[in-house]
Design a protein around this motif. Structure first.
Motif, PDB file in Angstrom:
ATOM      1  N   GLN A 106      23.144  40.736  11.529  1.00 41.56           N
ATOM      2  CA  GLN A 106      23.496  42.137  11.310  1.00 41.56           C
ATOM      3  C   GLN A 106      24.009  42.771  12.601  1.00 41.56           C
ATOM      4  O   GLN A 106      24.886  43.635  12.572  1.00 41.56           O
ATOM      5  N   VAL A 107      23.430  42.365  13.732  1.00 44.21           N
ATOM      6  CA  VAL A 107      23.918  42.782  15.050  1.00 44.21           C
ATOM      7  C   VAL A 107      24.390  41.523  15.768  1.00 44.21           C
ATOM      8  O   VAL A 107      23.626  40.583  15.949  1.00 44.21           O
ATOM      9  N   GLN A 108      25.652  41.506  16.151  1.00 47.33           N
ATOM     10  CA  GLN A 108      26.228  40.330  16.798  1.00 47.33           C
ATOM     11  C   GLN A 108      25.785  40.246  18.254  1.00 47.33           C
ATOM     12  O   GLN A 108      25.699  41.257  18.949  1.00 47.33           O
ATOM     13  N   LEU A 109      25.503  39.031  18.690  1.00 45.43           N
ATOM     14  CA  LEU A 109      25.179  38.823  20.103  1.00 45.43           C
ATOM     15  C   LEU A 109      26.472  38.889  20.921  1.00 45.43           C
ATOM     16  O   LEU A 109      27.407  38.139  20.645  1.00 45.43           O
ATOM     17  N   PRO A 110      26.532  39.771  21.916  1.00 48.19           N
ATOM     18  CA  PRO A 110      27.781  39.966  22.656  1.00 48.19           C
ATOM     19  C   PRO A 110      27.924  39.021  23.845  1.00 48.19           C
ATOM     20  O   PRO A 110      28.550  39.369  24.829  1.00 48.19           O
ATOM     21  N   PHE A 111      27.329  37.848  23.769  1.00 49.25           N
ATOM     22  CA  PHE A 111      27.464  36.878  24.856  1.00 49.25           C
ATOM     23  C   PHE A 111      27.489  35.484  24.249  1.00 49.25           C
ATOM     24  O   PHE A 111      26.940  35.247  23.170  1.00 49.25           O
ATOM     25  N   PRO A 112      28.141  34.552  24.912  1.00 48.84           N
ATOM     26  CA  PRO A 112      28.248  33.186  24.384  1.00 48.84           C
ATOM     27  C   PRO A 112      26.977  32.390  24.648  1.00 48.84           C
ATOM     28  O   PRO A 112      26.136  32.804  25.456  1.00 48.84           O
ATOM     29  N   PRO A 113      26.810  31.253  23.967  1.00 50.92           N
ATOM     30  CA  PRO A 113      25.650  30.389  24.256  1.00 50.92           C
ATOM     31  C   PRO A 113      25.663  29.966  25.719  1.00 50.92           C
ATOM     32  O   PRO A 113      26.712  29.803  26.326  1.00 50.92           O
ATOM     33  N   GLY A 114      24.483  29.793  26.262  1.00 49.45           N
ATOM     34  CA  GLY A 114      24.416  29.395  27.665  1.00 49.45           C
ATOM     35  C   GLY A 114      23.029  29.568  28.216  1.00 49.45           C
ATOM     36  O   GLY A 114      22.101  28.870  27.836  1.00 49.45           O
ATOM     37  N   HIS A 115      22.873  30.572  29.082  1.00 53.94           N
ATOM     38  CA  HIS A 115      21.620  30.743  29.815  1.00 53.94           C
ATOM     39  C   HIS A 115      20.485  31.309  28.969  1.00 53.94           C
ATOM     40  O   HIS A 115      19.321  31.121  29.305  1.00 53.94           O
ATOM     41  N   VAL A 116      20.783  32.046  27.894  1.00 53.09           N
ATOM     42  CA  VAL A 116      19.758  32.823  27.206  1.00 53.09           C
ATOM     43  C   VAL A 116      19.115  32.031  26.073  1.00 53.09           C
ATOM     44  O   VAL A 116      19.810  31.478  25.212  1.00 53.09           O
ATOM     45  N   VAL A 117      17.768  31.993  26.080  1.00 53.88           N
ATOM     46  CA  VAL A 117      16.981  31.417  24.983  1.00 53.88           C
ATOM     47  C   VAL A 117      16.506  32.572  24.113  1.00 53.88           C
ATOM     48  O   VAL A 117      15.855  33.500  24.601  1.00 53.88           O
ATOM     49  N   LEU A 118      16.840  32.560  22.834  1.00 56.78           N
ATOM     50  CA  LEU A 118      16.472  33.634  21.923  1.00 56.78           C
ATOM     51  C   LEU A 118      15.069  33.397  21.382  1.00 56.78           C
ATOM     52  O   LEU A 118      14.807  32.383  20.729  1.00 56.78           O
ATOM     53  N   GLU A 119      14.166  34.349  21.642  1.00 60.69           N
ATOM     54  CA  GLU A 119      12.785  34.228  21.178  1.00 60.69           C
ATOM     55  C   GLU A 119      12.588  34.956  19.862  1.00 60.69           C
ATOM     56  O   GLU A 119      12.999  36.118  19.718  1.00 60.69           O
ATOM     57  N   LEU A 120      11.961  34.281  18.906  1.00 58.61           N
ATOM     58  CA  LEU A 120      11.620  34.879  17.614  1.00 58.61           C
ATOM     59  C   LEU A 120      10.216  35.468  17.716  1.00 58.61           C
ATOM     60  O   LEU A 120       9.235  34.727  17.773  1.00 58.61           O
ATOM     61  N   PRO A 121      10.085  36.811  17.746  1.00 59.12           N
ATOM     62  CA  PRO A 121       8.769  37.430  17.942  1.00 59.12           C
ATOM     63  C   PRO A 121       7.855  37.230  16.734  1.00 59.12           C
ATOM     64  O   PRO A 121       8.307  36.958  15.623  1.00 59.12           O
ATOM     65  N   GLN A 122       6.577  37.429  16.964  1.00 59.17           N
ATOM     66  CA  GLN A 122       5.573  37.208  15.931  1.00 59.17           C
ATOM     67  C   GLN A 122       5.706  38.194  14.777  1.00 59.17           C
ATOM     68  O   GLN A 122       5.382  37.871  13.632  1.00 59.17           O
ATOM     69  N   HIS A 123       6.193  39.416  15.053  1.00 63.16           N
ATOM     70  CA  HIS A 123       6.239  40.437  14.009  1.00 63.16           C
ATOM     71  C   HIS A 123       7.394  40.227  13.025  1.00 63.16           C
ATOM     72  O   HIS A 123       7.461  40.916  11.998  1.00 63.16           O
ATOM     73  N   VAL A 124       8.310  39.299  13.308  1.00 63.31           N
ATOM     74  CA  VAL A 124       9.461  39.073  12.421  1.00 63.31           C
ATOM     75  C   VAL A 124       9.085  38.031  11.363  1.00 63.31           C
ATOM     76  O   VAL A 124       8.717  36.901  11.694  1.00 63.31           O
ATOM     77  N   ASP A 125       9.176  38.420  10.104  1.00 63.08           N
ATOM     78  CA  ASP A 125       8.839  37.504   9.009  1.00 63.08           C
ATOM     79  C   ASP A 125       9.850  36.365   8.931  1.00 63.08           C
ATOM     80  O   ASP A 125      11.071  36.578   9.051  1.00 63.08           O
ATOM     81  N   VAL A 126       9.348  35.162   8.736  1.00 64.07           N
ATOM     82  CA  VAL A 126      10.208  33.985   8.582  1.00 64.07           C
ATOM     83  C   VAL A 126      10.476  33.789   7.095  1.00 64.07           C
ATOM     84  O   VAL A 126       9.635  33.283   6.351  1.00 64.07           O
ATOM     85  N   ASP A 127      11.643  34.202   6.641  1.00 62.72           N
ATOM     86  CA  ASP A 127      12.023  34.039   5.243  1.00 62.72           C
ATOM     87  C   ASP A 127      13.356  33.301   5.179  1.00 62.72           C
ATOM     88  O   ASP A 127      13.902  32.865   6.200  1.00 62.72           O
TER      89      ASP A 127
END
Length: 421
Positions: free
Chosen positions: A93-114
């Motif tokens: 829904q919100v695009q990441l404004p940077f290419p793959p590389g240095h950043v590891v995206l963390e999935l927080p505990q409060h986000v439901d896995v569906d």
């Protein structure tokens, strides 16, 4: 010199302090492996966020600070940066404004896995983004995300005596995942985790979070909104985008700093704002502008008289160096922005991988571009400050034509946009 603004002659200062928290992640040998990026709000050490919109805004503020102000390489030294993202970022829904590389995206505990989140997570992995599951406590509902994660972070305090059980579960469902234990605060805890074969360690025993601060400029939300509309218009050309972007020095600098990252930066350095826009591309520029809007903290727009003066200097520099028109325009634009906002040019452009000739002109007024800038500044000192009549009539004519062009440009900016424009 004094700077013209609406209602008088003053030297405005438009800025804020950008804060960013960091905590190091260490190997078993206690060497720094990477850093977690922490949201900081005001003077509190830990932001208390409620609602998905607030989490989205916090993530947007961290991303804007990392890429638009501090710089990835300056922060990380080439090491991974762990960033808590939200459902909006994982679902697309919100695009990441940077290419793959240095950043590891963390999935927080409060986000439901569906199902929807898993589809987004898969798309991000296919694009090359590393994924971390944060604060895993052995929850069955989060196991599907663990299966596809590159990193799994376990909170030592939350798991307590169940730590070996949770570690075994992670190893069973995803043997290739890098296991990180958080909140390691004593040597005994460190030894237990190391004996369990944990890969990475994070906590006060190794490194307390530190807050980095830097004086920054806030882009105008009005300019961002206009830019979104323009970028959505497939008939709009690069020149229109550059013209609109150039009226907001803060947003222009964020674009220059984004393109200065290792994923974009040209070997010889950036020579102009136009080059930066072309390199970034319409889609990624749109993502950046939307992220600025999401992050909030927008500033008021630059007054018309100040904006006219900024563009006049930029146009005059361009006219005096026709063989290097775009670099000269950029030198004039950035130098005037620095003066109008009372920022040192060195600080203003920190993190921008500028071409050596452009940086030299801005910092020391050296080289042909610096000579053009000096000529324009000398003329302004004589005319705008009322110190005398211009000695060089050719320069006076160039500056007058630049003023006319600048006024037309600003008037076009402020004109109402028709439907679909």
């Amino acid at each position: 010199m004094t700077v013209p603004v609406d209602g008088g002659l003053v030297t405005p200062r438009a800025g804020a302090t950008s804060s960013l928290g960091l905590q190091a992640v260490h190997t078993a040998e206690r060497e720094v492996f990477g850093y977690e990026l922490l949201h900081r709000s005001g003077a509190s050490n830990r932001a208390r966020l409620t609602g998905e919109a607030e989490h989205d805004r916090a993530t947007a503020q961290v991303v804007a600070a990392v890429f638009g102000e501090f710089g990835v390489e300056d922060l990380s030294g080439g090491r991974p940066l762990f960033l808590n993202a939200t459902r909006s970022f994982f679902s697309g829904q919100v695009q990441l404004p940077f290419p793959p590389g240095h950043v590891v995206l963390e999935l927080p505990q409060h986000v439901d896995v569906d199902r929807r989140l898993m589809v987004g997570l898969g798309d991000l992995r296919r694009k090359g983004f590393p994924i971390a599951v944060d604060d895993f406590d052995g929850e069955v509902s989060r196991v599907p995300a663990v299966v596809h994660a590159d990193y799994v972070k376990v909170d030592l305090h939350a798991t307590g005596e169940r730590l070996p059980e949770v570690v075994d579960l992670v190893r069973k469902v995803n043997p290739g995942a890098v296991l990180v234990v958080e909140r390691v605060e004593t040597q005994a805890q460190f030894d237990v985790c190391r004996d369990l074969g944990v890969d990475l360690f994070q906590g006060y025993l190794l490194h307390r979070p530190e807050v980095l601060q830097r004086q920054t400029l806030n882009p105008s939300h009005l300019t961002c909104a206009q830019l979104v509309a323009l970028l959505a218009d497939t008939d709009a050309d690069v020149g229109q985008v550059v013209d609109l972007l150039a009226q907001d020095p803060a947003l222009s600098l964020r674009v220059l700093k984004t393109v200065s990252s290792a994923a974009h930066a040209p070997r010889g350095g950036i020579t102009s704002l136009r080059q930066a826009v072309v390199m970034l591309g319409r889609r990624e520029l749109m993502s950046w502008v939307l992220l600025v809007l999401l992050a909030g903290s927008g500033s008021a727009r630059v007054p018309d008289d100040t904006l006219t003066w900024i563009f006049t200097r930029a146009e005059a520099c361009r006219a005096l160096r026709p063989t290097a028109a775009e670099p000269a325009f950029t030198v004039g634009l950035l130098s005037a922005a620095a003066e109008a906002l009372a920022f040192d040019p060195v600080e203003l452009t920190r993190g921008c991988a500028l071409d050596a000739s452009v940086r030299d002109a801005l910092v020391t007024a050296g080289g042909p571009l610096g000579a053009a800038l000096t000529t324009v500044r000398d003329h302004e000192a004589l005319v705008l400050d009322g110190d005398g009549d211009p000695a060089d009539q050719d320069v006076a004519a160039v500056y007058l034509r630049a003023q006319v062009a600048a006024r037309s440009r600003v008037a076009a900016f402020r004109a109402p946009r028709g439907p679909g424009r």
